[in-house]
Write an enzyme that holds these catalytic residues in place. Structure first.
Site, short mmCIF file in Angstrom:
data_model
loop_
_atom_site.label_atom_id
_atom_site.label_comp_id
_atom_site.label_asym_id
_atom_site.label_seq_id
_atom_site.Cartn_x
_atom_site.Cartn_y
_atom_site.Cartn_z
N GLY A 1 14.76 -28.72 5.07
CA GLY A 1 14.23 -29.85 5.83
C GLY A 1 13.27 -30.67 4.98
O GLY A 1 12.85 -30.24 3.90
N SER B 1 18.98 -24.18 10.27
CA SER B 1 19.97 -23.52 9.41
C SER B 1 20.33 -24.45 8.26
O SER B 1 20.44 -25.66 8.46
CB SER B 1 21.27 -23.21 10.18
OG SER B 1 22.21 -22.62 9.29
N TYR C 1 27.72 -18.47 6.46
CA TYR C 1 27.43 -19.45 7.50
C TYR C 1 28.30 -19.19 8.73
O TYR C 1 27.81 -19.06 9.85
CB TYR C 1 27.70 -20.84 6.94
CG TYR C 1 27.35 -22.00 7.85
CD1 TYR C 1 26.04 -22.22 8.27
CD2 TYR C 1 28.34 -22.89 8.27
CE1 TYR C 1 25.73 -23.31 9.08
CE2 TYR C 1 28.02 -23.98 9.08
CZ TYR C 1 26.73 -24.18 9.48
OH TYR C 1 26.41 -25.26 10.28
N LYS D 1 27.05 -17.88 12.42
CA LYS D 1 27.22 -18.71 13.62
C LYS D 1 28.07 -18.01 14.68
O LYS D 1 27.85 -18.17 15.88
CB LYS D 1 27.84 -20.06 13.23
CG LYS D 1 26.90 -20.95 12.42
CD LYS D 1 25.68 -21.35 13.22
CE LYS D 1 24.82 -22.38 12.52
NZ LYS D 1 23.64 -22.77 13.30
#
Ligand code: UDP
Length: 328
Positions: free
Chosen positions: A37, A76, A146, A150
């Site tokens: 981020g 994520s 990933y 998920k």
């Protein structure tokens, strides 16, 4: 004033969600560990008293003082390069991070919406992808960290729903684009636009005949807003079914940017899905939702935003120091 926690708040989608919920009159608590981020995405919200921010990793125990009505779990890494670089954190945020968010939702009696992905379908053998399709995922390939995190996230969320009676929502997000995507995160749209702006050739992986379907961020945010406020606990696809090959996409970017550079072909990454398009019948029926922004419109806005970025961001993405604003 309803109070909402948004994890991954400093990311591309998280920051757009913060904006939307502030606009809707919510008190927004943002949380991010800033691995992928960027606080520049939230800079404009820091002066608002309806906004607070915690620099915190949701994969470790999280505590938020005060009541919470809603939680959006969007933390994520989300680009193939990111999860290749930080595979363990990717697995942890999808699994432990989700568990912590669900636990917090239970403690606060909050409704929680978790961000899942079209990656749960892997390299799909059913096309377009409906929510009923179980997927074709390689658990030990580079994308496994990933995809499987998920898939675990969805299973854990359903377990909290059935066992604890928690109010849960699951969105399966297909490729989404717009301003605030990280220019150097390796995803195809920022890659192509960044290359055009720097005067580099556009790198198409494989022959470029793999397909994707790109949704503009405002459409996605509208879908999330509606899903959060409906009463449907099972996964819902949100994406734009307008499918295109990656080669065609590169040609569109060349036209849009007017770059004189050419297309060069590179090796196709392992397990790169050959086709992807959402079946959005469910979203239409349950949410009355469908995308409104065409790719031509969305790309124009996105290109303008990328063009306006300072040169040092174009060549190197650096975090600025906002320590003073952050509550640890
Ligand atoms: N891609 C490409 N050139 C790039 C980056 C990506 O051709 O510089 C391709 C990639 O192989 C994939 C598609 O574009 O087929 C979309 O990739 P992205 O990383 O954006 O996300 P994905 O949908 O694969 O998760």
């Amino acid at each position: 004033m309803p109070r909402i926690l948004i994890t991954g708040a400093a990311g591309f989608l998280g920051s757009h969600l913060c904006d939307r919920f502030i606009r809707e009159g919510y008190e927004v608590v943002g949380m991010d560990n800033l691995i992928t981020g960027d606080l520049r995405n939230l800079e404009h919200l820091f002066p608002l008293k309806q906004f607070t921010f915690y620099n915190k990793d949701v994969s470790t125990f999280i505590h938020v003082p005060g009541p919470l009505d809603y939680i959006l779990h969007f933390a994520s890494p989300a680009s193939p390069i990111d999860y290749l670089k930080i595979p363990i954190q990717t697995l942890k945020v999808g699994s432990l991070g989700t568990h912590n968010c669900l636990g917090l939702a239970k403690a606060k009696k909050a409704r929680i919406l978790v961000a899942s992905t079209s990656e749960v379908y892997g390299d799909p053998t059913v096309h377009p992808q409906t929510e009923e399709y179980w997927g074709n995922v390689n658990p030990v390939g580079p994308r496994g960290v990933y995809d499987e995190a998920k898939r675990f996230q969805e299973a854990m969320t359903m377990a909290y729903h059935t066992y604890h009676g928690l109010e849960t929502r699951i969105i399966r997000i297909f490729n989404t684009y717009g301003p605030r995507m990280r220019l150097n995160d390796g995803r195809v749209l920022p890659a192509f636009i960044g290359q055009a702006l720097r005067g580099e050739d556009l790198t198409v992986f494989g022959k470029g005949n793999q397909t994707r379907s790109f949704c503009y961020v405002d459409d996605l945010v509208e879908g999330i807003y509606r899903l959060l406020h409906c009463d449907y606990p099972y996964p819902v696809n949100i994406g734009n079914p307008d499918e295109i090959t990656i080669l065609q996409f590169a040609e569109e970017i060349i036209k849009l940017t007017g770059t004189k550079q050419k297309i060069v072909f590179k090796d196709l990454p392992k397990d790169d899905p050959t086709q992807r398009r959402p079946d959005i019948t469910k979203a239409k029926k349950i949410l009355g939702w469908e995308p409104k922004v065409s790719r031509a419109e969305g790309l124009k806005i996105t290109y303008a935003a990328f063009k306006a970025l300072p040169k040092e961001v174009l060549y190197k993405q650096e975090h600025r120091d906002f320590e003073g604003y952050i509550r640890k």
